[in-house]
Design an enzyme around this catalytic site. Structure first.
Site, short mmCIF file in Angstrom:
data_model
loop_
_atom_site.label_atom_id
_atom_site.label_comp_id
_atom_site.label_asym_id
_atom_site.label_seq_id
_atom_site.Cartn_x
_atom_site.Cartn_y
_atom_site.Cartn_z
N GLY A 188 40.43 -84.59 53.20
CA GLY A 188 39.43 -83.81 53.18
C GLY A 188 38.03 -84.14 53.29
N GLY A 248 34.95 -83.07 52.74
CA GLY A 248 33.62 -83.03 52.19
C GLY A 248 32.62 -84.03 51.37
N ALA A 293 32.29 -85.80 48.92
CA ALA A 293 33.38 -86.83 47.91
C ALA A 293 34.65 -86.89 48.86
CB ALA A 293 33.42 -86.12 47.15
N ARG A 313 24.03 -70.84 34.25
CA ARG A 313 25.12 -69.18 34.94
C ARG A 313 25.75 -68.45 34.62
NH1 ARG A 313 26.47 -73.03 40.48
NH2 ARG A 313 24.83 -73.39 40.71
N HIS A 366 33.12 -68.65 42.40
CA HIS A 366 31.89 -69.93 43.07
C HIS A 366 32.74 -70.81 43.09
CE1 HIS A 366 29.16 -71.59 44.73
NE2 HIS A 366 28.39 -72.62 43.90
#
Lengths: 641, 248
Positions: free
Chosen positions: A41, A43, A45, A331, A402
């Site tokens: 991954g 992203g 991180a 949220r 989300h």
């Protein structure tokens, strides 16, 4: 049977991380190049961890399923990144960011982790500015901040509505610099199929080369999973098309506990769905709630155009019900209230399944230019999708799945229950409890990657001998077993030869979860959902059609494989939701409400992390509990009134 | 709405490709172009045919994955947007739509509409960064940056690396992409330190990857989904010249 040890350092909260860093062992600089770390991954991180570990001297191999590491889904984060800098002089502090995050997470996260997150938050901004991230500035040349949901201070740093993009490009450029220097080997268009566990600790990974369709094996001394979240289990979510749970699910089946899978966040400000062929729900940054006012017609069923409804006939329900926070409530509160309004018939738009987010007043007060400068790209995006001009008429918004607060269980070192396997960013469960505050995901991803994992992964490696580099990974016995298992699963999926494309099963599963395991949950319907999932799964394995061969470039096969994992994982998600018989964070448990219909937490029975341990196919997983000890904060009812 | 699609089908880079024709029917105007392709693929799979390979990910115009050529234009006819932001309501009912991959020699075709754009990554690897390690950064407010500089840097930093600029250019030049990164970093004090080395290394990597040179056609600017200006190319050329004359 696994015993969970969170390894939270002793001592006062403010000193825990400092003391722990002192206790972590170091690897001699000359020995670092003998170790090999695999990062899955790219992203925020993954990229930041890979770059930072390579800078320290470790050899790093970095894998992503996109064609370039720069395209990981962190790129879509819009609003900003929190940091306790107190640049706005509004009395922000590390403690306040910590407290807001713990409270926002409804007291379902670890004090020590969250405090550490707040402690390193300031360094993240420093680091990003040093990389050339063009954050918004004021006329004096200092950094601008804005407010976000769940906080009363202005601590969110931003780069227009593209903060995630800019932070990711910063991390990506650091990663590419190490690629150039030969410390990182990059493997794009690779998707992790399985994890190799050797003598009780991590041995490496098996990935699919998505161009050739061949399986490839890589051995490593440590493996970092930074593969993001799993809300695509709902089919329609704000996530990218390729975001999936499969790497985490493979790790779970190899012995990593899965924590709080039922903690998923439904984001309040998304563009409502328009039809049945929609492929995703587009989110708009909740920073819009800084200037937009949310309302519905006071009279249910009122179909007049919004601009013709006079002020007194508008129901600004958040401002009325939560005067202290108004439109900036967290949220979950915003999402749940939107659903209540729609359920009571106040919904607007062609489908009646949306509420207004109105900028008329902000434009009148600040001028269109100011609003354009702040949100121009979001307004443009909205107009492209809906063909409506939000400068002239209110936006329509509705909640959508989300973010996943749940993820692999990790200890204070971000290590899973498999020694040597680490999980960072959205892939772990650790910092957001039952609800994540806005602008905290970017903060956590980069905290894990830049400032926590470089130390804790080193601490782990210092205690293990580097693997001999001479052996070819695929020849090792543990790899051969894993490869055989992967081959068997591949064979099974491509030989079904049914008639139904995989997306039909995904849609059915997603709708089921949205209806019964979304914002509000109820014992009976969860039980019913648990009966239905195996039915869908059974039909999938009888009827799915996967065209072409697996040993080839095959996007339909890639997708069907992910759907097969969702059909297993969703059962764990619902099981976790069923066992958590309390309302907390993003979820209202119907049986657990106050007299006024607000969510009621049950600290006596559920003040713990639920970590699920796999027991084998067809066997019920074991639910472990990690009790959450609060030494510093006082557990309060989460009120934003 | 109904459409006739002429889609480029090609098994791999070594095989020849050709346009294949498909009909799609009862398309609702509000769906996106890629959702229309999803529907086509759903039909193809149901009929036992091989679906059309195309790349996409975020579907909100920021990841840069989805660039394909629609009726001869990368990202299609709408200005300032990506393919995933294109909606079928902007086409005429009954239209014939030709869909092709990016045609750039430095982007080899993998399958159908999917190309390999790793040449763009190799240019970034050559110097598209500030050479700073994790840790030890000064306080973020230590160096003031004027609002104008921050905004200008952001104008070019928002490049999504989709490759449309190169595909729109008759010379297959990636100079809008490269100059956007050069402009972003040289605009900021953090990036100015190594500007000479950066522009020299990135331009060299760009040439090595086989991209062509700019001849001021301005197709790149017209097609860029983030509306990055081609004035940046002049800026890069000027930096390159100064650096070549004074570096080392």
């Amino acid at each position: 049977m696994i015993t969970l040890d969170a390894k939270i350092p002793s001592g006062p909260l403010v000193d825990k991380w400092e003391n722990h860093r002192h206790d972590l062992r170091l690897v001699n600089p000359t020995n670092k190049s003998k170790y090999h770390v695999l990062v899955v991954g790219t992203g925020l991180a993954g990229s930041s961890a890979a770059a930072s570990l390579a800078e320290l001297g470790y050899n790093v191999s970095c894998f992503c399923l996109q064609d370039s590491p720069r395209r990981a889904h962190s790129i879509a984060a819009q609003g900003g990144i929190n940091a306790a800098k107190n640049y706005a002089n509004d009395n922000d502090s590390i403690y306040r960011l910590f407290y807001d995050t713990i409270k926002g997470g409804d007291f379902r996260s670890r004090e020590a982790n969250v405090y550490r997150l707040a402690q390193v938050s300031g360094h993240i901004i420093d680091q990003c500015v040093a990389q050339g991230v063009p954050f918004a500035r004021d006329y004096g040349g200092a950094l601008e901040t804005r407010s976000f949901g769940g906080a009363q201070v202005s601590r969110t740093f931003y780069a227009r509505g593209q903060t995630g993009q800019q932070l990711l490009i910063g991390a990506y450029s650091a990663l590419m610099r190490q690629v150039h220097l030969g410390k990182i080997k990059l493997f794009p268009r690779r998707e992790m199929l399985d994890l190799v566990v050797e003598d009780g600790r991590v041995g490496g990974i098996v990935v699919r080369n998505m161009i050739t369709g061949q399986m490839e094996s890589y051995a490593g001394d440590a493996v970092i999973l930074a593969t993001g979240g799993y809300t695509n289990v709902f089919d329609l979510s704000t996530n990218a098309q390729a975001s999936n749970v499969s790497a985490l699910w493979a790790a779970y089946k190899r012995g990593a506990c899965f924590a709080n899978p039922c903690y998923t966040q439904i984001h309040p400000t998304c563009i409502p769905r328009s039809g049945s062929h929609q492929s995703k729900l587009v989110l708009m940054s909740e920073s819009l709630r800084n200037d937009g006012r949310i309302w519905v017609p006071r009279k249910a069923g009122d179909k007049r155009p919004p601009n013709t409804i006079p002020g007194e006939e508008r129901f600004y329900y958040l401002e009325e019900k939560y005067p202290a926070f108004g439109n900036l409530v967290p949220r979950d509160v915003a999402s749940r209230n939107a659903k209540v309004m729609v359920d009571q018939g106040h919904g607007v738009g062609p489908s009646g399944v949306s509420v207004y987010l109105d900028f008329a007043e902000a434009i009148a007060r600040q001028g269109e230019g100011v609003i354009r400068e702040k949100y121009g790209n979001l307004f443009e995006m909205y107009q492209r999708i809906t063909a409506e001009n939000p400068y002239e008429q209110p936006m329509r918004i509705y909640p959508a799945p989300h973010y996943a607060m749940g993820g692999l269980w990790v200890d204070y070192n971000l290590m899973t229950t498999i020694p040597g396997l680490f999980a960072l960013g959205e892939a772990n469960f650790s910092d957001h409890g039952a609800n994540r505050l806005g602008a905290s995901a970017l903060m956590q991803g980069l905290a894990d990657g830049y400032f926590i994992s470089p130390y804790t992964v080193s601490g782990y490696l210092a205690g293990v001998k580097p693997k001999a580099k001479k052996t070819v990974a695929a020849d090792l016995p543990a790899f051969q077993e894993t490869l055989a298992a992967v081959r068997q699963r591949t064979e099974k999926l491509t030989s079904v030869n049914g008639h139904t494309p995989a997306n039909e099963f995904h849609r059915e599963l997603g709708q089921l979860l949205w209806d019964h395991c979304g914002m509000s949950r109820e014992e009976a319907s969860l039980q019913e959902t648990l009966r239905k999932i195996p039915e869908i799964r059974e039909r999938f394995w009888k009827n799915v059609r996967v065209p072409g061969a697996a040993a080839d470039f095959n996007q339909a096969y890639d997708y069907a494989r992910r759907v097969a994992d969702y059909l297993e994982f969703s059962e764990l998600l619902v099981k976790d939701a069923l066992e958590r018989r309390e309302s907390c964070g993003c979820h209202l448990r119907v049986e657990s409400q106050t007299a006024e219909g607000e969510a009621k937490r049950d600290d006596d029975h559920f003040r713990h992390v639920a970590a699920w341990e796999y027991q084998g196919e067809g066997k019920a997983p074991v639910r472990h509990q990690e009790p959450l000890e609060f030494e510093t904060v006082h557990l309060a009812a989460r009120s934003y009134k | 709405m109904n459409f006739t699609l002429r889609v480029w089908r090609q098994k791999d880079n070594a095989s020849p490709g050709a346009l294949a024709e498909y009909k799609v029917q009862d398309i609702t105007p509000d769906i996106s172009f890629l959702e229309m392709l999803d529907l086509l693929n759903h039909d193809l799979i149901s009929r036992g045919e091989v679906p059309v390979a195309f790349d996409s990910d975020c579907r909100e115009g920021i990841c840069g994955t989805c660039c394909i050529v629609i009726n001869g234009r990368p990202h299609g006819h709408e200005h300032g947007g990506t393919v995933c932001q294109l909606h079928m309501r902007s086409f005429q009912d009954g239209a014939v739509i030709t869909i092709e991959p990016l045609r750039v020699r430095s982007f080899p075709i993998i399958r159908d509409l999917v190309v390999d754009r790793s040449s763009l990554d190799s240019i970034i690897a050559a110097g598209g960064y500030v050479s700073v390690k994790t840790g030890g950064a000064p306080d973020a407010n230590a160096i003031p940056i004027s609002k104008e500089d921050a905004e200008k840097a952001m104008d070019t930093a928002q490049c999504i690396g989709c490759g449309a600029c190169a595909a729109a250019c008759k010379n297959a030049a990636a100079m809008l992409f490269v100059s956007a990164k050069v402009a972003h970093l040289s605009r900021l004090p953090q990036g100015r330190v190594e500007w000479k080395r950066r522009v020299l290394d990135m331009v060299t990597a760009m040439d090595q990857a086989g991209f062509g040179n700019c001849s001021n056609e301005a197709e790149c600017e017209a097609t860029c989904p983030k509306e990055i200006k081609m004035g940046n190319i002049a800026g890069m050329n000027s930096q390159f010249l100064r650096a070549a004359l004074t570096h080392r």
